[in-house]
Design a protein around this motif. Structure first.
Motif, PDB file in Angstrom:
ATOM      1  N   GLU A   1       0.829  -1.207   0.000  1.00 21.08           N
ATOM      2  CA  GLU A   1       0.000   0.000   0.000  1.00 21.08           C
ATOM      3  C   GLU A   1       0.868   1.265   0.000  1.00 21.08           C
ATOM      4  N   HIS A   2       1.932   1.251   0.792  1.00 22.67           N
ATOM      5  CA  HIS A   2       2.830   2.401   0.857  1.00 22.67           C
ATOM      6  C   HIS A   2       3.513   2.629  -0.487  1.00 22.67           C
ATOM      7  N   LEU A   3       3.995   1.553  -1.108  1.00 22.55           N
ATOM      8  CA  LEU A   3       4.645   1.659  -2.416  1.00 22.55           C
ATOM      9  C   LEU A   3       3.666   2.166  -3.482  1.00 22.55           C
ATOM     10  N   PHE A   4       2.434   1.690  -3.432  1.00 21.54           N
ATOM     11  CA  PHE A   4       1.409   2.135  -4.374  1.00 21.54           C
ATOM     12  C   PHE A   4       1.163   3.639  -4.233  1.00 21.54           C
ATOM     13  N   LEU A   5       0.971   4.081  -3.001  1.00 28.04           N
ATOM     14  CA  LEU A   5       0.701   5.496  -2.739  1.00 28.04           C
ATOM     15  C   LEU A   5       1.911   6.361  -3.109  1.00 28.04           C
ATOM     16  N   GLU A   6       3.097   5.885  -2.799  1.00 27.15           N
ATOM     17  CA  GLU A   6       4.317   6.613  -3.128  1.00 27.15           C
ATOM     18  C   GLU A   6       4.447   6.787  -4.648  1.00 27.15           C
ATOM     19  N   GLU A   7       4.189   5.719  -5.407  1.00 27.67           N
ATOM     20  CA  GLU A   7       4.280   5.780  -6.868  1.00 27.67           C
ATOM     21  C   GLU A   7       3.236   6.731  -7.442  1.00 27.67           C
ATOM     22  N   LYS A   8       2.041   6.663  -6.910  1.00 31.65           N
ATOM     23  CA  LYS A   8       0.973   7.548  -7.384  1.00 31.65           C
ATOM     24  C   LYS A   8       1.338   9.010  -7.132  1.00 31.65           C
ATOM     25  N   ASN A   9       1.879   9.301  -5.964  1.00 32.36           N
ATOM     26  CA  ASN A   9       2.265  10.673  -5.635  1.00 32.36           C
ATOM     27  C   ASN A   9       3.448  11.156  -6.476  1.00 32.36           C
ATOM     28  N   LYS A  10       4.355  10.240  -6.842  1.00 28.39           N
ATOM     29  CA  LYS A  10       5.445  10.615  -7.750  1.00 28.39           C
ATOM     30  C   LYS A  10       4.883  11.037  -9.111  1.00 28.39           C
ATOM     31  N   GLN A  11       3.894  10.287  -9.581  1.00 25.06           N
ATOM     32  CA  GLN A  11       3.266  10.618 -10.868  1.00 25.06           C
ATOM     33  C   GLN A  11       2.545  11.964 -10.794  1.00 25.06           C
ATOM     34  N   ILE A  12       1.911  12.247  -9.672  1.00 22.88           N
ATOM     35  CA  ILE A  12       1.219  13.522  -9.492  1.00 22.88           C
ATOM     36  C   ILE A  12       2.228  14.668  -9.472  1.00 22.88           C
ATOM     37  N   MET A  13       3.332  14.477  -8.745  1.00 23.29           N
ATOM     38  CA  MET A  13       4.357  15.530  -8.699  1.00 23.29           C
ATOM     39  C   MET A  13       4.959  15.767 -10.087  1.00 23.29           C
ATOM     40  N   LYS A  14       5.181  14.695 -10.841  1.00 22.78           N
ATOM     41  CA  LYS A  14       5.709  14.817 -12.206  1.00 22.78           C
ATOM     42  C   LYS A  14       4.722  15.589 -13.080  1.00 22.78           C
TER      43      LYS A  14
ATOM     44  N   ASN B   1       2.510  17.783 -12.056  1.00 27.10           N
ATOM     45  CA  ASN B   1       2.504  19.185 -11.615  1.00 27.10           C
ATOM     46  C   ASN B   1       3.698  19.964 -12.172  1.00 27.10           C
ATOM     47  N   ILE B   2       4.838  19.312 -12.298  1.00 23.11           N
ATOM     48  CA  ILE B   2       6.027  19.972 -12.854  1.00 23.11           C
ATOM     49  C   ILE B   2       5.860  20.221 -14.350  1.00 23.11           C
ATOM     50  N   GLN B   3       5.256  19.243 -15.052  1.00 24.19           N
ATOM     51  CA  GLN B   3       5.166  19.318 -16.509  1.00 24.19           C
ATOM     52  C   GLN B   3       3.872  19.950 -17.020  1.00 24.19           C
ATOM     53  N   ARG B   4       2.955  20.261 -16.146  1.00 28.32           N
ATOM     54  CA  ARG B   4       1.645  20.769 -16.590  1.00 28.32           C
ATOM     55  C   ARG B   4       1.781  22.131 -17.256  1.00 28.32           C
ATOM     56  N   LYS B   5       0.802  22.435 -18.108  1.00 28.23           N
ATOM     57  CA  LYS B   5       0.765  23.738 -18.760  1.00 28.23           C
ATOM     58  C   LYS B   5       0.201  24.759 -17.787  1.00 28.23           C
TER      59      LYS B   5
ATOM     60  N   ARG C   1      -2.291  26.761 -17.775  1.00 28.96           N
ATOM     61  CA  ARG C   1      -3.745  26.816 -17.545  1.00 28.96           C
ATOM     62  C   ARG C   1      -4.322  25.519 -16.979  1.00 28.96           C
ATOM     63  N   GLU C   2      -3.510  24.488 -16.874  1.00 26.31           N
ATOM     64  CA  GLU C   2      -3.998  23.226 -16.332  1.00 26.31           C
ATOM     65  C   GLU C   2      -3.956  23.263 -14.807  1.00 26.31           C
ATOM     66  N   PRO C   3      -4.932  22.637 -14.165  1.00 25.48           N
ATOM     67  CA  PRO C   3      -4.964  22.679 -12.695  1.00 25.48           C
ATOM     68  C   PRO C   3      -3.855  21.828 -12.085  1.00 25.48           C
ATOM     69  N   GLN C   4      -3.428  22.234 -10.914  1.00 25.73           N
ATOM     70  CA  GLN C   4      -2.437  21.471 -10.170  1.00 25.73           C
ATOM     71  C   GLN C   4      -3.158  20.379  -9.390  1.00 25.73           C
ATOM     72  N   LYS C   5      -2.563  19.200  -9.325  1.00 22.71           N
ATOM     73  CA  LYS C   5      -3.165  18.088  -8.587  1.00 22.71           C
ATOM     74  C   LYS C   5      -2.543  17.990  -7.208  1.00 22.71           C
ATOM     75  N   LYS C   6      -3.353  17.511  -6.245  1.00 19.78           N
ATOM     76  CA  LYS C   6      -2.857  17.314  -4.883  1.00 19.78           C
ATOM     77  C   LYS C   6      -2.370  15.882  -4.727  1.00 19.78           C
ATOM     78  N   CYS C   7      -1.304  15.726  -3.958  1.00 19.89           N
ATOM     79  CA  CYS C   7      -0.824  14.388  -3.641  1.00 19.89           C
ATOM     80  C   CYS C   7      -1.874  13.681  -2.780  1.00 19.89           C
TER      81      CYS C   7
END
Length: 131
Positions: free
Chosen positions: A91-104, A106-110, A112-118
């Motif tokens: 569960e921890h690894l799953f959540l960690e991977e999901k949050n890495k994808q969200i952070m990525k 947020n860095i690459q978003r345009k 006008r695109e909304p920022q996602k929360k971890c």
């Protein structure tokens, strides 16, 4: 006197052959297996459920069963949330991977695109209860 007005296209040779092929197939299937109209067909297959009003006794029994199911679900959710904060667990690894994808994202978003929360364990490992 006037020709019949219809929105349906006339069957061409290909469509007519497909209709005949479907009819041949349908005649080989037990009538209990599907419903057919001139508009569509529904493959029923499996158990049919017929709704009947429950008795008082059944209502009480169903309420008990639902309460037990919800308590079991809450226990499972609590366990998953507990494991989500323990490093090295699935569960921890799953959540960690999901949050890495969200952070990525947020860095690459345009701009006008909304920022996602971890995500946190309470959001990710939860389920609605039926009452």
């Amino acid at each position: 006197m006037y020709p019949e007005i219809t929105n349906e296209p006339r069957l061409n040779q290909h469509n007519w052959a497909a209709e005949v092929q479907f009819a041949d197939w349908a005649l080989q299937i037990p009538i209990e297996a599907f419903a057919f109209t001139n508009e569509f067909w529904i493959d029923i297959g499996g158990t049919l459920y017929i709704w009947e009003k429950e008795t008082k006794k059944e209502r009480v029994q169903n309420a008990r069963e639902l309460k037990a199911e919800n308590e079991a679900k809450l226990q499972q959710i609590s366990e998953k949330r507990k494991w989500a904060i323990q490093p090295g667990t699935e569960e921890h690894l799953f959540l960690e991977e999901k949050n890495k994808q969200i952070m990525k994202y947020n860095i690459q978003r345009k701009a006008r695109e909304p920022q996602k929360k971890c995500q946190n364990p309470n959001w990710e490992f939860g389920e609605e209860m039926v009452e």
